[in-house]
Structure formats: C-alpha cells, structure tokens
Design a protein around this motif. Structure first.
Motif, PDB file in Angstrom:
ATOM      1  N   LEU A 106       2.154   4.417   8.469  1.00  0.00           N
ATOM      2  CA  LEU A 106       3.197   3.938   9.366  1.00  0.00           C
ATOM      3  C   LEU A 106       2.636   3.084  10.490  1.00  0.00           C
ATOM      4  CD1 LEU A 106       5.795   6.808   9.838  1.00  0.00           C
ATOM      5  CD2 LEU A 106       5.961   4.741   8.485  1.00  0.00           C
ATOM      6  N   ARG A 107       1.358   2.851  10.464  1.00  0.00           N
ATOM      7  CA  ARG A 107       0.763   2.011  11.501  1.00  0.00           C
ATOM      8  C   ARG A 107       0.807   0.547  11.086  1.00  0.00           C
ATOM      9  NH1 ARG A 107      -4.341   5.823  13.458  1.00  0.00           N
ATOM     10  NH2 ARG A 107      -3.035   7.604  14.017  1.00  0.00           N
ATOM     11  N   SER A 108       0.800  -0.301  12.082  1.00  0.00           N
ATOM     12  CA  SER A 108       0.950  -1.725  11.825  1.00  0.00           C
ATOM     13  C   SER A 108      -0.145  -2.254  10.912  1.00  0.00           C
ATOM     14  CB  SER A 108       0.910  -2.501  13.145  1.00  0.00           C
ATOM     15  OG  SER A 108       1.940  -2.104  14.002  1.00  0.00           O
ATOM     16  N   ARG A 109       0.268  -3.108   9.991  1.00  0.00           N
ATOM     17  CA  ARG A 109      -0.726  -3.864   9.228  1.00  0.00           C
ATOM     18  C   ARG A 109      -1.302  -4.917  10.173  1.00  0.00           C
ATOM     19  NH1 ARG A 109       2.582  -5.446   3.868  1.00  0.00           N
ATOM     20  NH2 ARG A 109       0.940  -7.046   3.780  1.00  0.00           N
ATOM     21  N   PRO A 110      -2.607  -5.018  10.276  1.00  0.00           N
ATOM     22  CA  PRO A 110      -3.220  -5.938  11.250  1.00  0.00           C
ATOM     23  C   PRO A 110      -2.693  -7.364  11.152  1.00  0.00           C
ATOM     24  CG  PRO A 110      -4.880  -4.516  10.269  1.00  0.00           C
ATOM     25  CD  PRO A 110      -3.611  -4.260   9.513  1.00  0.00           C
ATOM     26  N   GLU A 111      -2.411  -7.819   9.941  1.00  0.00           N
ATOM     27  CA  GLU A 111      -1.961  -9.205   9.771  1.00  0.00           C
ATOM     28  C   GLU A 111      -0.562  -9.436  10.308  1.00  0.00           C
ATOM     29  OE1 GLU A 111      -1.409  -7.236   5.629  1.00  0.00           O
ATOM     30  OE2 GLU A 111      -2.629  -6.999   7.431  1.00  0.00           O
ATOM     31  N   PHE A 112       0.162  -8.345  10.642  1.00  0.00           N
ATOM     32  CA  PHE A 112       1.507  -8.483  11.184  1.00  0.00           C
ATOM     33  C   PHE A 112       1.549  -8.332  12.700  1.00  0.00           C
ATOM     34  CE2 PHE A 112       3.613  -6.818   7.023  1.00  0.00           C
ATOM     35  CZ  PHE A 112       3.211  -7.982   6.377  1.00  0.00           C
ATOM     36  N   GLU A 113       0.428  -8.046  13.326  1.00  0.00           N
ATOM     37  CA  GLU A 113       0.442  -7.799  14.768  1.00  0.00           C
ATOM     38  C   GLU A 113       0.459  -9.089  15.575  1.00  0.00           C
ATOM     39  OE1 GLU A 113      -2.645  -5.134  15.896  1.00  0.00           O
ATOM     40  OE2 GLU A 113      -1.751  -3.414  14.869  1.00  0.00           O
ATOM     41  N   ARG A 114      -0.343 -10.076  15.178  1.00  0.00           N
ATOM     42  CA  ARG A 114      -0.369 -11.360  15.895  1.00  0.00           C
ATOM     43  C   ARG A 114      -0.485 -12.504  14.898  1.00  0.00           C
ATOM     44  NH1 ARG A 114      -2.703  -8.014  19.722  1.00  0.00           N
ATOM     45  NH2 ARG A 114      -2.027  -8.392  21.875  1.00  0.00           N
ATOM     46  N   PRO A 115       0.443 -12.624  13.961  1.00  0.00           N
ATOM     47  CA  PRO A 115       0.334 -13.701  12.969  1.00  0.00           C
ATOM     48  C   PRO A 115       0.531 -15.065  13.619  1.00  0.00           C
ATOM     49  CG  PRO A 115       2.469 -12.650  12.801  1.00  0.00           C
ATOM     50  CD  PRO A 115       1.672 -11.837  13.789  1.00  0.00           C
ATOM     51  N   ALA A 116      -0.332 -16.006  13.304  1.00  0.00           N
ATOM     52  CA  ALA A 116      -0.250 -17.342  13.901  1.00  0.00           C
ATOM     53  C   ALA A 116       0.920 -18.114  13.296  1.00  0.00           C
ATOM     54  CB  ALA A 116      -1.552 -18.099  13.658  1.00  0.00           C
ATOM     55  N   LEU A 117       1.740 -18.688  14.150  1.00  0.00           N
ATOM     56  CA  LEU A 117       2.859 -19.495  13.672  1.00  0.00           C
ATOM     57  C   LEU A 117       2.372 -20.661  12.817  1.00  0.00           C
ATOM     58  CD1 LEU A 117       5.043 -19.613  16.924  1.00  0.00           C
ATOM     59  CD2 LEU A 117       5.498 -18.282  14.851  1.00  0.00           C
ATOM     60  N   ALA A 118       1.209 -21.207  13.164  1.00  0.00           N
ATOM     61  CA  ALA A 118       0.659 -22.339  12.409  1.00  0.00           C
ATOM     62  C   ALA A 118       0.355 -21.953  10.970  1.00  0.00           C
ATOM     63  CB  ALA A 118      -0.609 -22.852  13.091  1.00  0.00           C
ATOM     64  N   GLU A 119      -0.012 -20.719  10.736  1.00  0.00           N
ATOM     65  CA  GLU A 119      -0.289 -20.266   9.374  1.00  0.00           C
ATOM     66  C   GLU A 119       0.998 -19.884   8.655  1.00  0.00           C
ATOM     67  OE1 GLU A 119      -3.162 -17.143   9.560  1.00  0.00           O
ATOM     68  OE2 GLU A 119      -4.656 -18.385  10.581  1.00  0.00           O
ATOM     69  N   LEU A 120       1.905 -19.243   9.361  1.00  0.00           N
ATOM     70  CA  LEU A 120       3.146 -18.798   8.731  1.00  0.00           C
ATOM     71  C   LEU A 120       3.992 -19.971   8.246  1.00  0.00           C
ATOM     72  CD1 LEU A 120       4.195 -15.933  11.188  1.00  0.00           C
ATOM     73  CD2 LEU A 120       3.123 -15.693   8.938  1.00  0.00           C
ATOM     74  N   VAL A 121       4.036 -21.062   9.014  1.00  0.00           N
ATOM     75  CA  VAL A 121       4.886 -22.188   8.655  1.00  0.00           C
ATOM     76  C   VAL A 121       4.382 -22.890   7.398  1.00  0.00           C
ATOM     77  CG1 VAL A 121       3.740 -24.005   9.980  1.00  0.00           C
ATOM     78  CG2 VAL A 121       6.250 -24.054   9.662  1.00  0.00           C
ATOM     79  N   GLN A 122       3.152 -22.643   7.016  1.00  0.00           N
ATOM     80  CA  GLN A 122       2.593 -23.276   5.817  1.00  0.00           C
ATOM     81  C   GLN A 122       2.806 -22.452   4.546  1.00  0.00           C
ATOM     82  OE1 GLN A 122      -1.350 -25.309   6.435  1.00  0.00           O
ATOM     83  NE2 GLN A 122      -1.288 -24.235   8.406  1.00  0.00           N
ATOM     84  N   LEU A 123       3.371 -21.280   4.683  1.00  0.00           N
ATOM     85  CA  LEU A 123       3.582 -20.421   3.513  1.00  0.00           C
ATOM     86  C   LEU A 123       4.605 -21.028   2.562  1.00  0.00           C
ATOM     87  CD1 LEU A 123       3.841 -16.878   5.174  1.00  0.00           C
ATOM     88  CD2 LEU A 123       1.942 -17.728   3.766  1.00  0.00           C
ATOM     89  N   ASP A 124       4.261 -21.078   1.272  1.00  0.00           N
ATOM     90  CA  ASP A 124       5.286 -21.393   0.277  1.00  0.00           C
ATOM     91  C   ASP A 124       5.940 -20.084  -0.146  1.00  0.00           C
ATOM     92  OD1 ASP A 124       3.419 -20.146  -1.378  1.00  0.00           O
ATOM     93  OD2 ASP A 124       2.889 -21.967  -2.470  1.00  0.00           O
ATOM     94  N   ASP A 125       6.890 -20.150  -1.059  1.00  0.00           N
ATOM     95  CA  ASP A 125       7.632 -18.951  -1.426  1.00  0.00           C
ATOM     96  C   ASP A 125       6.709 -17.878  -1.998  1.00  0.00           C
ATOM     97  OD1 ASP A 125      10.322 -17.638  -1.883  1.00  0.00           O
ATOM     98  OD2 ASP A 125       9.544 -17.633  -3.924  1.00  0.00           O
ATOM     99  N   ALA A 126       5.781 -18.274  -2.851  1.00  0.00           N
ATOM    100  CA  ALA A 126       4.870 -17.297  -3.450  1.00  0.00           C
ATOM    101  C   ALA A 126       3.968 -16.673  -2.389  1.00  0.00           C
ATOM    102  CB  ALA A 126       4.026 -17.966  -4.535  1.00  0.00           C
ATOM    103  N   GLY A 127       3.496 -17.500  -1.456  1.00  0.00           N
ATOM    104  CA  GLY A 127       2.647 -16.988  -0.393  1.00  0.00           C
ATOM    105  C   GLY A 127       3.394 -16.034   0.524  1.00  0.00           C
ATOM    106  N   PHE A 128       4.656 -16.368   0.791  1.00  0.00           N
ATOM    107  CA  PHE A 128       5.499 -15.486   1.606  1.00  0.00           C
ATOM    108  C   PHE A 128       5.678 -14.138   0.922  1.00  0.00           C
ATOM    109  CE2 PHE A 128       9.892 -13.890   1.959  1.00  0.00           C
ATOM    110  CZ  PHE A 128       9.903 -13.513   3.291  1.00  0.00           C
TER     111      PHE A 128
END
Length: 375
Positions: free
Chosen positions: A265-287
């Motif tokens: 139930l603890r936060s996944r590290p990648e969800f604590e401070r995800p960079a917007l610059a990386e998230l905006v580059q996700l395609d559907d499969a990556g998302f």
C-alpha cells in the motif's frame, strides 16, 4: 445463533480481518441510515453528481442496502489505512512534476481489498451458514455513511470519512449478510468548528459543510470527466494530474494517522514525483505499461495526457514547448485541445503564429474552439 456463539464469531472475524491487513472493523444494521434516500435524492436534484449519471441511474438501490439485496440484515464495514509517506500538499509547488492522488500511487485499491473481503466473507459464511455479498466501491452502496453508522469514523465536512486513528486516509469495503449481528455504536461527528478542508479547496467545491458539488471538484474533472477540462478549472488544477488531495491532506486528524504498515500500500517511487516532461511523451502502450495495476490506468491514455498537458500549461517552463507542439498533431482531439491551451499559456506569440495553419487543417469543433478560446 446463540448470543455467545455470535460474540465468538465476531471475535474470530475481527482477528482474521486484522491478519488480512484491515485496520478498521465495525458492524451496522442494514437499515441503520433511513435518512440516506432523502439526502441522496436532494443531492442529485441539485446536480452535484455532475456527469456521473450512474449515480442517478442507481438512485433507488444506492440509498438503501436492502434495495441491493432484500435479505440483508447487517453490514460489516472494513477499512484499510493508505496514509501517504509524503504530504501531497508539498508537491503542489513542484510545478514540473505531476501530482498523483495518494490513493492512486499504489496498486488499485479494488484489487487489494476485494480478495481480502471475499476471504473474510467466506469465513463468515462457513462458520454461520449464512449468505454474504461483498462490495468495494464499484457497486451502488454508500460505504461512508454506513461506516459512520458502524463506528469507523464520521463523514467530515469534506464528505470523506474521518477516523480518529487514520485521519482521512481509509479505503472502505463492505460485507452484507442476512445474519443479524449486534451493531457497533455510530461515531459522532467530531470536526468541531474546523473548516480547513473547506477553506483549502482551490475551486470552492463545497456549497456548504458536508456537501460536495462535483461540478467544481478537480478530482472529478481529472478522473471522471471525459471531455476537455473546463477553462475556469485549468489554472486551479496546477500540477494535479490525477485526483486532488487538498481537502484530505489538511485534515487535523491526519496527525494521528501512520503510514500504511504494508509495503503493497506504499507509494510506487515512480508515482511520487513523475516528471511532466516524461509523462507527456508516453504513447498508449507506454501509458498502459507504466500504470499497470494502478487506478490511473482506468481513465485511459487520452484523458491522462489531457491532464498532463494542463499541468504543463501551468508549469511556466518554456523548455517543455517542443513536447507540447508534438501533441498538437496527436490523433486524439482531447489531447490536441489540451496541447493548444498549454502552448498558449507557455508562449502566446508562438501559439498565435501556428493558429491559422492549424485551424485550416482542423476538423474537430472542440479543438477549433480551443484555438479561439481565452486562456
């Protein structure tokens, strides 16, 4: 069952619930809240459910557990602590990262709780020879007022259940049974004169204490709403890319809450401070890969990138411009529209230079409206 047998059964259920990882346990009668149908009807009549039409469609069943199952006599309410390791409010100042609601930073709580509830319900069925039904948020059952009736806490002025032991951080689940069980004492509302949860809301989504109007709620727009984020709510969204924890995070009762004892139930590290610059580059499969097993996955790629682009528009960081401009040509009108708003926020002149050419090629009316809209 004899009284002694029922008491022994409840003790066994409580012990097993704790072993399964539940932090709160209480029992209410199925008819403990006869006031709910009227309150629900009034809220729906006011339109506070916004676009969540399923709430209106299930009104008859939602207001009374016995409408879901006529044989129901008792409801066992269970809670799981999901207190976050870091204060969600701290992330609001970090404009280049995405702020994901605390409940969505780990595995989907439906998956976490449902298996446990089934195991506990199975134990009850075997021991008492009774019928049981399990509910975790997805069915039209009003868990929060029932949890209040069962003594787990009280519904705070932000409408979320507040616990003396876990603050505003409890996942809830319920087991309905046709067995009459002795109910626990309901918990009295203990907010006093405090209005922190109401005062912190960036969009004034509370028309009055204990009432939430989803038509003004950022959590609703970032999670449930399927279309473009209304313009008046985009700036207040800041970097909130999934949900909004403000009213929960400022609750004074949180000081008594501890971080979840379970690693799952603890936060996944990648969800604590995800960079917007990386998230905006996700395609559907990556998302889908990144958010596998997370509640975030349920909103889909387009709605998620819509939120991310609103966050980028609020980031005041022109280094993100090239990533925004790529999304101007996205196949999804929802993403293209959000990219236009982000571009106009970051560089109005650059946006104006692209406006006419883009309009000449744009066939979607909502996207065309974004080019003509006011930031």
């Amino acid at each position: 069952m004899a009284q002694a047998g029922i008491e022994k059964l409840i003790d066994e259920l409580k012990a097993r619930a704790e072993a399964l990882g539940f932090d709160a346990f209480g029992i209410a009668r199925a008819d403990a809240r006869p006031d709910l149908p009227e309150k629900l009807h009034a809220a729906l009549a006011e339109g506070w459910h916004a676009g969540m039409e399923w709430m209106a469609e299930t009104e008859d069943r939602r207001g009374d557990p016995r409408r879901l199952w006529s044989e129901a006599r008792s409801v066992i309410l269970l809670g799981v602590n999901y207190g976050p390791e870091i204060d969600p409010m701290d992330l609001l100042a970090e404009k280049r990262v995405g702020n994901i609601s605390a409940y969505a930073r780990n595995r989907d709580y439906h998956d976490i709780i449902k298996g446990r509830l089934k195991e506990l319900a199975g134990l009850l069925a075997r021991r008492a020879g009774v019928e049981v039904k399990v509910f975790v948020d997805t069915a039209p059952l009003m868990e929060k007022p029932l949890a209040e009736a069962a003594g787990l806490g009280w519904q705070g002025k932000h409408s979320v259940l507040v616990s003396r032991n876990f603050g505003s951080w409890l996942f809830l689940g319920a087991i309905l049974t046709d067995l009459d069980l002795p109910p626990d004492q309901p918990h009295a509302e203990s907010c006093g004169s405090c209005t922190r949860c109401l005062d912190i809301c960036p969009t004034n989504a509370f028309p009055a204490p204990f009432r939430l109007d989803a038509r003004k709620c950022l959590a609703y727009y970032s999670v449930e709403h399927k279309g473009p984020i209304p313009r008046e709510f985009r700036k207040p969204m800041g970097n909130r890319i999934y949900g909004c924890d403000d009213c929960l995070a400022v609750c004074p009762w949180n000081k008594f809450a501890s971080v979840s004892r379970e690693a799952k139930l603890r936060s996944r590290p990648e969800f604590e401070r995800p960079a917007l610059a990386e998230l905006v580059q996700l395609d559907d499969a990556g998302f889908r890969a990144l958010f596998a097993g997370s509640p975030v996955k349920r909103i889909g790629h387009a709605r998620f990138l819509r939120n991310v682009l609103v966050g980028i528009g609020n980031a005041d960081d022109q280094t993100l411009l090239p990533l925004v401009e790529i999304r101007l040509g996205d196949p999804s009108p929802l993403i293209r529209g959000a990219a236009i708003w982000a571009l106009r926020r970051l560089d109005p002149q650059r946006a104006e230079a692209r406006r006419l050419d883009s309009l000449a090629q744009e066939g979607d009316s909502t996207v065309r409206a974004e080019w003509d809209g006011v930031v």
